[in-house]
Design an enzyme around this catalytic site. Structure first.
Site, PDB file in Angstrom:
ATOM      1  N   HIS A 290     -13.694  -2.401   0.639  1.00  0.00           N
ATOM      2  CA  HIS A 290     -12.760  -2.937  -0.325  1.00  0.00           C
ATOM      3  C   HIS A 290     -11.960  -4.236   0.407  1.00  0.00           C
ATOM      4  O   HIS A 290     -11.015  -3.931   1.274  1.00  0.00           O
ATOM      5  CB  HIS A 290     -11.593  -1.769  -0.406  1.00  0.00           C
ATOM      6  CG  HIS A 290     -12.086  -0.825  -1.605  1.00  0.00           C
ATOM      7  ND1 HIS A 290     -12.161  -0.904  -2.888  1.00  0.00           N
ATOM      8  CD2 HIS A 290     -12.632   0.330  -1.454  1.00  0.00           C
ATOM      9  CE1 HIS A 290     -12.598   0.334  -3.582  1.00  0.00           C
ATOM     10  NE2 HIS A 290     -13.110   0.784  -2.555  1.00  0.00           N
TER      11      HIS A 290
ATOM     12  N   CYS B 191     -17.269  -2.898  -3.508  1.00  0.00           N
ATOM     13  CA  CYS B 191     -17.498  -1.379  -3.476  1.00  0.00           C
ATOM     14  C   CYS B 191     -18.804  -0.918  -4.341  1.00  0.00           C
ATOM     15  O   CYS B 191     -19.981  -1.332  -4.246  1.00  0.00           O
ATOM     16  CB  CYS B 191     -16.105  -0.688  -3.669  1.00  0.00           C
ATOM     17  SG  CYS B 191     -16.271   1.102  -3.123  1.00  0.00           S
TER      18      CYS B 191
ATOM     19  N   GLU C  59      -9.574  -5.831  -0.934  1.00  0.00           N
ATOM     20  CA  GLU C  59      -8.211  -5.974  -1.320  1.00  0.00           C
ATOM     21  C   GLU C  59      -7.485  -4.869  -0.311  1.00  0.00           C
ATOM     22  O   GLU C  59      -6.225  -5.017  -0.194  1.00  0.00           O
ATOM     23  CB  GLU C  59      -8.225  -5.762  -2.726  1.00  0.00           C
ATOM     24  CG  GLU C  59      -8.299  -4.227  -3.398  1.00  0.00           C
ATOM     25  CD  GLU C  59      -9.847  -3.627  -3.260  1.00  0.00           C
ATOM     26  OE1 GLU C  59      -9.996  -2.366  -3.862  1.00  0.00           O
ATOM     27  OE2 GLU C  59     -10.650  -4.590  -2.860  1.00  0.00           O
TER      28      GLU C  59
END
Length: 200
Positions: free
Chosen positions: A179, A78, A181
């Site tokens: 992202h 990011c 995650e």
């Protein structure tokens, strides 16, 4: 086991990135200074917030020069990816300069909201082991208002009012604008690929 250094640059996503790595069987070391980079085989620079504040924090931690001189694979996530470029329009700040290009503010338009938030499709631009095992039309989760241009280093792009770099790689330097995650199987696969792939 691979020694992974996870840089704490003040981003709120540090814990979620660490948990995503744990799901892959990797226990990352949280690093807050240059000494913590010693012995690392992979380095991850996550980031949320504003480019000037995070660059200021990296300078205060004495991490700017070590990151510029790093000789092991590095991935920025990011804002962390944006900081790999030369400059950001966000606060008119000099970044790490590891990749050519200027990060610019995204332009809102009819049907195009900024910040860009939500799931969007990855558009492969060239071959890279970072994309290994990804299905066609894979999507990832984005939250950002600034973006890097498509360059020769772009591995995958994304279209939101125009193409921007979603995944980048130049030698040991990699980045993901989205992202991982928060991107389910797509994000897990890209993190796995970064940890396991061979670098030139």
């Amino acid at each position: 086991m691979t020694d992974v250094a996870l840089i704490d640059a003040g981003g709120a996503n540090l814990g979620s990135v660490r948990y995503a790595l744990e799901r892959l069987g990797v226990e990352a070391r949280v690093v807050r200074d240059a000494a913590g980079l010693q012995g690392a085989q992979r380095v991850i620079l996550p980031g949320v917030g504003a480019a000037p504040e995070v660059m200021s924090r990296l300078r205060a931690q004495g991490l700017v020069a070590p990151l510029r001189e790093l000789q092991v694979p590095l991935i920025g996530i990011c804002l962390g990816m944006q900081l790999l470029f030369e400059h950001s329009e966000e606060g008119d700040v000099e970044c790490l300069g590891l990749l050519p290009g200027i990060v610019r503010h995204m332009t809102p338009a009819l049907g195009i909201r900024v910040p860009h938030m939500g799931w969007n499709r990855l558009v492969p631009m060239r071959e890279s082991a970072l994309l290994a095992g990804l299905p066609e039309r894979a999507s990832a989760y984005f939250v950002h208002g600034y973006a890097a241009p498509v360059t020769a280093d772009t591995v995958a792009a994304c279209d939101h009012g125009g193409l921007f770099t979603a995944i980048v790689q130049n030698g040991l330097r990699c980045g993901a604008q989205f992202h991982p995650e928060r991107s389910a199987d797509t994000g897990a696969r890209i993190l796995h690929n970064f940890l396991e792939m061979s670098f030139p």
